[in-house]
Structure formats: C-alpha cells, structure tokens
Design a protein around this motif. Sequence first.
Motif, PDB file in Angstrom:
ATOM      1  N   LEU A 180     -52.213 -31.699  26.127  1.00  0.00           N
ATOM      2  CA  LEU A 180     -50.726 -31.674  26.484  1.00  0.00           C
ATOM      3  C   LEU A 180     -50.249 -32.116  25.012  1.00  0.00           C
ATOM      4  CD1 LEU A 180     -50.590 -34.403  29.127  1.00  0.00           C
ATOM      5  CD2 LEU A 180     -49.802 -31.792  28.738  1.00  0.00           C
ATOM      6  N   LEU A 181     -49.903 -33.240  23.916  1.00  0.00           N
ATOM      7  CA  LEU A 181     -49.756 -33.310  22.508  1.00  0.00           C
ATOM      8  C   LEU A 181     -49.704 -32.214  21.741  1.00  0.00           C
ATOM      9  CD1 LEU A 181     -51.363 -36.798  21.827  1.00  0.00           C
ATOM     10  CD2 LEU A 181     -49.205 -35.806  22.090  1.00  0.00           C
ATOM     11  N   TRP A 182     -50.849 -30.954  21.919  1.00  0.00           N
ATOM     12  CA  TRP A 182     -50.787 -30.169  21.078  1.00  0.00           C
ATOM     13  C   TRP A 182     -49.891 -28.975  21.711  1.00  0.00           C
ATOM     14  CZ3 TRP A 182     -52.614 -30.533  16.592  1.00  0.00           C
ATOM     15  CH2 TRP A 182     -53.736 -31.357  15.921  1.00  0.00           C
ATOM     16  N   SER A 183     -50.017 -28.690  23.038  1.00  0.00           N
ATOM     17  CA  SER A 183     -49.118 -27.877  23.617  1.00  0.00           C
ATOM     18  C   SER A 183     -47.827 -28.146  23.274  1.00  0.00           C
ATOM     19  CB  SER A 183     -49.078 -27.793  25.025  1.00  0.00           C
ATOM     20  OG  SER A 183     -49.246 -29.017  25.791  1.00  0.00           O
ATOM     21  N   ALA A 184     -46.937 -29.271  23.252  1.00  0.00           N
ATOM     22  CA  ALA A 184     -45.726 -29.418  22.639  1.00  0.00           C
ATOM     23  C   ALA A 184     -45.672 -29.265  21.501  1.00  0.00           C
ATOM     24  CB  ALA A 184     -45.797 -31.335  21.982  1.00  0.00           C
ATOM     25  N   PRO A 185     -44.103 -28.601  21.556  1.00  0.00           N
ATOM     26  CA  PRO A 185     -42.841 -28.657  20.901  1.00  0.00           C
ATOM     27  C   PRO A 185     -42.966 -29.112  18.706  1.00  0.00           C
ATOM     28  CG  PRO A 185     -41.677 -29.051  22.338  1.00  0.00           C
ATOM     29  CD  PRO A 185     -43.096 -28.597  22.832  1.00  0.00           C
ATOM     30  N   VAL A 186     -43.178 -28.213  18.047  1.00  0.00           N
ATOM     31  CA  VAL A 186     -43.247 -29.226  17.186  1.00  0.00           C
ATOM     32  C   VAL A 186     -41.457 -29.247  16.742  1.00  0.00           C
ATOM     33  CG1 VAL A 186     -43.160 -28.806  14.544  1.00  0.00           C
ATOM     34  CG2 VAL A 186     -44.862 -28.375  15.909  1.00  0.00           C
ATOM     35  N   LEU A 187     -40.928 -30.695  16.751  1.00  0.00           N
ATOM     36  CA  LEU A 187     -39.606 -30.685  16.675  1.00  0.00           C
ATOM     37  C   LEU A 187     -39.314 -31.502  15.557  1.00  0.00           C
ATOM     38  CD1 LEU A 187     -39.365 -32.720  19.843  1.00  0.00           C
ATOM     39  CD2 LEU A 187     -38.372 -30.092  18.770  1.00  0.00           C
ATOM     40  N   THR A 188     -39.138 -30.795  14.335  1.00  0.00           N
ATOM     41  CA  THR A 188     -38.430 -31.808  13.245  1.00  0.00           C
ATOM     42  C   THR A 188     -36.941 -32.995  12.854  1.00  0.00           C
ATOM     43  OG1 THR A 188     -39.369 -29.728  12.209  1.00  0.00           O
ATOM     44  CG2 THR A 188     -38.235 -30.752  10.748  1.00  0.00           C
ATOM     45  N   VAL A 189     -38.239 -34.046  12.901  1.00  0.00           N
ATOM     46  CA  VAL A 189     -36.565 -35.085  13.145  1.00  0.00           C
ATOM     47  C   VAL A 189     -36.574 -35.770  11.776  1.00  0.00           C
ATOM     48  CG1 VAL A 189     -35.618 -36.731  13.753  1.00  0.00           C
ATOM     49  CG2 VAL A 189     -36.855 -35.525  15.449  1.00  0.00           C
ATOM     50  N   GLU A 190     -35.778 -36.349  10.402  1.00  0.00           N
ATOM     51  CA  GLU A 190     -35.556 -36.650   9.407  1.00  0.00           C
ATOM     52  C   GLU A 190     -35.593 -37.467   9.248  1.00  0.00           C
ATOM     53  OE1 GLU A 190     -36.318 -35.201   6.696  1.00  0.00           O
ATOM     54  OE2 GLU A 190     -36.266 -32.789   7.494  1.00  0.00           O
ATOM     55  N   ILE A 191     -36.260 -38.906   8.448  1.00  0.00           N
ATOM     56  CA  ILE A 191     -36.226 -39.588   9.082  1.00  0.00           C
ATOM     57  C   ILE A 191     -34.615 -40.810   8.614  1.00  0.00           C
ATOM     58  CG2 ILE A 191     -36.757 -42.059   7.635  1.00  0.00           C
ATOM     59  CD1 ILE A 191     -39.653 -41.307   7.100  1.00  0.00           C
ATOM     60  N   GLN A 192     -33.759 -39.948   7.353  1.00  0.00           N
ATOM     61  CA  GLN A 192     -32.835 -40.048   7.587  1.00  0.00           C
ATOM     62  C   GLN A 192     -31.644 -40.328   8.717  1.00  0.00           C
ATOM     63  OE1 GLN A 192     -31.609 -42.044   4.490  1.00  0.00           O
ATOM     64  NE2 GLN A 192     -30.029 -42.634   5.820  1.00  0.00           N
ATOM     65  N   ASP A 193     -32.191 -38.946   9.801  1.00  0.00           N
ATOM     66  CA  ASP A 193     -30.965 -39.069  10.661  1.00  0.00           C
ATOM     67  C   ASP A 193     -31.321 -39.836  11.823  1.00  0.00           C
ATOM     68  OD1 ASP A 193     -30.823 -36.371  10.208  1.00  0.00           O
ATOM     69  OD2 ASP A 193     -31.971 -35.531  10.872  1.00  0.00           O
ATOM     70  N   ILE A 194     -33.058 -40.575  11.804  1.00  0.00           N
ATOM     71  CA  ILE A 194     -33.032 -41.301  12.488  1.00  0.00           C
ATOM     72  C   ILE A 194     -32.488 -43.105  12.234  1.00  0.00           C
ATOM     73  CG2 ILE A 194     -35.299 -43.082  13.616  1.00  0.00           C
ATOM     74  CD1 ILE A 194     -36.751 -40.438  13.002  1.00  0.00           C
ATOM     75  N   VAL A 195     -32.337 -42.931  11.014  1.00  0.00           N
ATOM     76  CA  VAL A 195     -31.522 -43.899  10.805  1.00  0.00           C
ATOM     77  C   VAL A 195     -29.877 -44.685  11.098  1.00  0.00           C
ATOM     78  CG1 VAL A 195     -31.108 -45.483   8.297  1.00  0.00           C
ATOM     79  CG2 VAL A 195     -33.117 -44.943   8.622  1.00  0.00           C
ATOM     80  N   ASP A 196     -29.562 -43.088  10.532  1.00  0.00           N
ATOM     81  CA  ASP A 196     -28.155 -43.043  10.852  1.00  0.00           C
ATOM     82  C   ASP A 196     -28.220 -43.027  12.188  1.00  0.00           C
ATOM     83  OD1 ASP A 196     -28.065 -42.184   8.315  1.00  0.00           O
ATOM     84  OD2 ASP A 196     -28.208 -40.525   7.981  1.00  0.00           O
ATOM     85  N   ALA A 197     -28.874 -42.908  13.263  1.00  0.00           N
ATOM     86  CA  ALA A 197     -28.915 -42.960  14.362  1.00  0.00           C
ATOM     87  C   ALA A 197     -28.590 -44.221  15.034  1.00  0.00           C
ATOM     88  CB  ALA A 197     -29.391 -42.150  15.777  1.00  0.00           C
TER      89      ALA A 197
END
Length: 94
Positions: A70-87
């Motif tokens: 399941l983990l290997w078939s999950a889509p790769v999502l690129t999330v920047e750390i700064q986007d998380i901090v801003d959220a």
Amino acid sequence: MGDDRTYVSWQSASGLLAQCNMKTLYLLRNVPDDVSAALEELAAKESMSVSALAVRELKAAVAFRRNADLLWSAPVLTVEIQDIVDAVRAGRDR
C-alpha cells in the motif's frame, strides 16, 4: 473429568473445527531444521503449538507485506516543509 459443562471431548472439538471455513495447511513439511527448532523454541516460550505460532507469524508477515505494498503504491506527494509551517501558522492566527 470435572464438571460436565466444562469438559469437551477431542471428538466434539475436532468435529467443530472440521466445520470451520478454514483451509488446512501442513506447515512443518520441508522446513529446515534450524527454522523448525526456532519455531519450537518460540512456541514453547509462548505456550503455543508450533502450528498456532506459525499461523500467527504468517498472518503478521502477510499484513506487513500488504501494508508495504500500500505504501509503495501510494502517490508521491511533494509537500514543502515551509508550506506545512505556513499552514500551521495560518491555523494559529485564526
């Protein structure tokens, strides 16, 4: 043999098991001696039969493999750390 209400004969127990909807696997055929010895040792430590221990470990291995798949078939999502901090900061500032 004690109280009749708590005594279950092997014949009736095996009859009940025969009606279960489970396949029978003969797990200890063609098993290397060292693996068999390790299974016997682990089973003794946990007061289990070797078959019960083997089934438990096989279930865990299958669950692990399914989770890994399941983990290997999950889509790769690129999330920047700064986007998380801003959220997080935006959530605090509400």
